[in-house]
Motif scaffolding. Structure first.
Motif, short mmCIF file in Angstrom:
data_model
loop_
_atom_site.label_atom_id
_atom_site.label_comp_id
_atom_site.label_asym_id
_atom_site.label_seq_id
_atom_site.Cartn_x
_atom_site.Cartn_y
_atom_site.Cartn_z
N SER A 137 -4.96 16.45 -3.74
CA SER A 137 -6.21 17.07 -4.19
C SER A 137 -6.68 16.40 -5.48
CB SER A 137 -5.97 18.56 -4.47
OG SER A 137 -5.10 18.73 -5.58
N LYS A 138 -7.91 16.66 -5.83
CA LYS A 138 -8.47 16.12 -7.07
C LYS A 138 -7.63 16.57 -8.26
CE LYS A 138 -12.61 16.12 -9.97
NZ LYS A 138 -14.00 16.64 -10.15
N GLU A 139 -7.22 17.83 -8.24
CA GLU A 139 -6.42 18.37 -9.34
C GLU A 139 -5.06 17.68 -9.43
OE1 GLU A 139 -9.66 20.83 -8.37
OE2 GLU A 139 -8.01 20.20 -7.06
N GLN A 140 -4.45 17.43 -8.29
CA GLN A 140 -3.15 16.75 -8.29
C GLN A 140 -3.28 15.32 -8.81
OE1 GLN A 140 -2.34 17.56 -4.12
NE2 GLN A 140 -0.56 18.81 -4.66
N LYS A 141 -4.31 14.63 -8.38
CA LYS A 141 -4.52 13.25 -8.85
C LYS A 141 -4.76 13.21 -10.35
CE LYS A 141 -6.41 11.67 -4.43
NZ LYS A 141 -7.64 11.33 -3.67
N GLU A 142 -5.47 14.20 -10.86
CA GLU A 142 -5.78 14.22 -12.30
C GLU A 142 -4.54 14.47 -13.16
OE1 GLU A 142 -8.81 17.20 -12.52
OE2 GLU A 142 -10.45 15.76 -12.10
N LYS A 143 -3.52 15.08 -12.57
CA LYS A 143 -2.29 15.34 -13.32
C LYS A 143 -1.36 14.12 -13.36
CE LYS A 143 -2.09 20.33 -12.46
NZ LYS A 143 -1.34 21.45 -11.81
N LEU A 144 -1.66 13.15 -12.51
CA LEU A 144 -0.82 11.95 -12.46
C LEU A 144 -1.37 10.88 -13.40
CD1 LEU A 144 -0.32 11.73 -8.58
CD2 LEU A 144 1.40 12.42 -10.27
N PRO A 145 -0.53 9.93 -13.79
CA PRO A 145 -1.02 8.80 -14.59
C PRO A 145 -1.78 7.82 -13.70
CG PRO A 145 1.27 8.44 -14.01
CD PRO A 145 0.90 9.82 -13.50
N TYR A 146 -1.97 6.62 -14.14
CA TYR A 146 -2.62 5.59 -13.32
C TYR A 146 -1.87 5.45 -11.99
CZ TYR A 146 -3.58 0.95 -11.45
OH TYR A 146 -3.88 -0.09 -10.61
N VAL A 147 -2.63 5.43 -10.89
CA VAL A 147 -2.05 5.20 -9.56
C VAL A 147 -2.79 4.03 -8.92
CG1 VAL A 147 -1.59 6.12 -7.26
CG2 VAL A 147 -1.45 7.63 -9.26
N GLY A 148 -2.06 2.99 -8.56
CA GLY A 148 -2.67 1.82 -7.92
C GLY A 148 -1.84 1.37 -6.75
N SER A 149 -2.33 0.36 -6.04
CA SER A 149 -1.58 -0.14 -4.90
C SER A 149 -1.72 -1.65 -4.80
CB SER A 149 -2.07 0.50 -3.59
OG SER A 149 -3.37 0.02 -3.25
N VAL A 150 -0.72 -2.28 -4.23
CA VAL A 150 -0.73 -3.72 -3.94
C VAL A 150 -0.17 -3.89 -2.53
CG1 VAL A 150 -0.43 -4.37 -6.36
CG2 VAL A 150 1.59 -4.10 -4.90
N PRO A 151 -0.45 -5.02 -1.88
CA PRO A 151 0.11 -5.23 -0.54
C PRO A 151 1.61 -5.37 -0.59
CG PRO A 151 -0.96 -7.21 -1.35
CD PRO A 151 -1.31 -6.12 -2.32
N HIS A 152 2.26 -5.13 0.53
CA HIS A 152 3.71 -5.22 0.60
C HIS A 152 4.16 -6.62 0.17
CE1 HIS A 152 7.79 -5.18 2.22
NE2 HIS A 152 7.67 -3.87 2.38
N PRO A 153 5.11 -6.70 -0.76
CA PRO A 153 5.51 -8.00 -1.31
C PRO A 153 6.20 -8.96 -0.35
CG PRO A 153 6.05 -6.22 -2.82
CD PRO A 153 5.67 -5.58 -1.52
N SER A 154 6.71 -8.46 0.76
CA SER A 154 7.36 -9.38 1.70
C SER A 154 6.79 -9.30 3.12
CB SER A 154 8.88 -9.14 1.76
OG SER A 154 9.17 -7.86 2.27
N ALA A 155 6.20 -8.17 3.49
CA ALA A 155 5.70 -8.00 4.86
C ALA A 155 4.22 -8.33 5.01
CB ALA A 155 5.95 -6.57 5.34
N SER A 156 3.48 -8.44 3.90
CA SER A 156 2.04 -8.70 3.98
C SER A 156 1.73 -10.10 3.45
CB SER A 156 1.26 -7.67 3.16
OG SER A 156 -0.10 -8.02 3.09
N SER A 157 0.93 -10.83 4.20
CA SER A 157 0.51 -12.16 3.76
C SER A 157 -0.39 -12.09 2.53
CB SER A 157 -0.21 -12.90 4.88
OG SER A 157 -1.40 -12.22 5.26
N TRP A 158 -0.98 -10.90 2.29
CA TRP A 158 -1.91 -10.76 1.17
C TRP A 158 -1.20 -10.73 -0.17
CZ3 TRP A 158 -6.72 -11.89 1.91
CH2 TRP A 158 -7.28 -11.71 3.18
N TRP A 159 0.12 -10.65 -0.17
CA TRP A 159 0.86 -10.76 -1.44
C TRP A 159 0.58 -12.12 -2.08
CZ3 TRP A 159 3.07 -7.78 -4.89
CH2 TRP A 159 4.01 -8.30 -5.78
N ASN A 160 0.41 -13.14 -1.24
CA ASN A 160 0.16 -14.49 -1.74
C ASN A 160 -1.21 -15.05 -1.36
OD1 ASN A 160 2.74 -15.09 -3.06
ND2 ASN A 160 3.61 -14.94 -1.00
N ARG A 161 -2.09 -14.20 -0.83
CA ARG A 161 -3.44 -14.63 -0.48
C ARG A 161 -4.45 -13.92 -1.38
NH1 ARG A 161 -4.42 -13.52 5.71
NH2 ARG A 161 -6.49 -14.34 5.15
#
Length: 232
Positions: free
Chosen positions: A182-206
Motif C-alpha cells: 500500500s501507499k502507507e507501507q511504501k512510505e514507511k520504507l526507505p529507498y526501494v529500487g530494482s536492478v536486473p538479475h546479476p547472473s540470469a538477465s542479460s540486462w546486467w551488462n546491457r
C-alpha cells in the motif's frame, strides 16, 4: 554476533512464518551495523533439487511444514539462506557453482566502486518469496499467500533492521512488491529500487535508458553501482 542473535529473537517473535521456517531468517552481515548505508539485497526465491519438483503444495508449506520436512530431510539446506551465503563465501577463490553467479557478480560490482568491505559482510540478503519455487532452477509460481507473506516479512524486517536502502535483484519480486504494498507501507520504507538479475538477465551488462537517469543509458550493473555509491 550477539546483535544478530538479538535481531533473530525479535524477528522470530514478530513473524510466525519464521518460527515454522527458521532457515528463512535473512543473512545479516557481521558488519551490517557499522555499514555507512545499511542495505537489503532481495532476490526472488530458493528452490529444491529436481527430485522434489512439484511435490509440495503451497498450503502445506505455510500451514503444515512438518509433512514437508519429513520428506526433504537434509535437502532443507537448499533453502537455508544463511547457509547458502556461508557456502558461497567458503567457495571464493575456487570454481564457483553456477547458482553462485548472482553473489559473485554483486560483490564484484561493489568492489569496483571502491568498497573495501565485501558486500555480504555488511548487507542483509534474503529471497523475497518465503517459499521455494516448484521446480529446480525455475521461477516461482506466485500465489496470493506468497505475496502476503513476502510483504509482511519485508515490512517487519525493515522495522527491526532499519535499512537505509532496499535493492531488489529480481524484477518478478520487485513487481509483486509494488503491486501489493500500500501507499502507507511504501512510505514507511526507505529507498526501494530494482536492478536486473546479476547472473540470469542479460540486462546486467546491457545498457538501457530505464536504468539511467536524465535520459542516459546504463547497464543494470551500473545502476546497482549508482545506488550503492555513498552520497557525500
Amino acid at each position: 554476533m550477539n546483535c544478530i542473535k538479538t535481531y533473530d529473537t525479535d524477528l522470530l517473535s514478530k513473524l510466525p512464518h519464521l518460527k515454522l521456517h527458521p532457515n528463512y531468517l535473512p543473512h545479516i552481515g557481521l558488519k551490517y551495523n557499522e555499514a555507512r548505508a545499511k542495505t537489503f539485497i532481495i532476490a526472488e526465491s530458493h528452490y529444491l533439487p529436481k527430485k522434489h519438483n512439484n511435490l509440495f503444495s503451497t498450503d502445506d508449506w505455510y500451514n503444515n511444514p512438518i509433512s514437508i520436512y519429513k520428506i526433504i530431510g537434509d535437502d532443507k539446506a537448499w533453502f537455508d539462506t544463511r547457509g547458502v551465503i556461508k557456502h558461497y563465501k567458503e567457495q571464493q577463490g575456487k570454481k564457483l557453482p553456477k547458482g553462485f553467479g548472482i553473489f559473485n557478480n554483486l560483490e564484484k560490482a561493489n568492489e569496483e566502486i571502491g568498497s573495501e568491505i565485501k558486500l555480504f559482510e555488511e548487507c542483509v540478503y534474503l529471497n523475497y518469496f518465503q517459499r521455494p519455487s516448484e521446480v529446480e532452477g525455475d521461477s516461482i509460481n506466485i500465489h496470493e499467500i506468497d505475496s502476503k507473506t513476502a510483504l509482511e516479512n519485508l515490512i517487519v524486517l525493515s522495522e527491526v533492521l532499519k535499512p537505509n536502502k532496499i535493492i531488489f535483484v529480481s524484477s518478478k519480486a520487485y513487481n509483486d512488491f509494488m503491486n501489493h504494498a500500500s501507499k502507507e507501507q511504501k512510505e514507511k520504507l526507505p529507498y526501494v529500487g530494482s536492478v536486473p538479475h546479476p547472473s540470469a538477465s542479460s540486462w546486467w551488462n546491457r545498457k538501457s535508458k530505464k536504468y539511467g537517469i536524465n535520459g542516459t543509458s546504463v547497464t543494470g550493473k551500473e545502476k546497482f553501482q549508482r545506488i550503492m555509491t555513498p552520497k557525500i
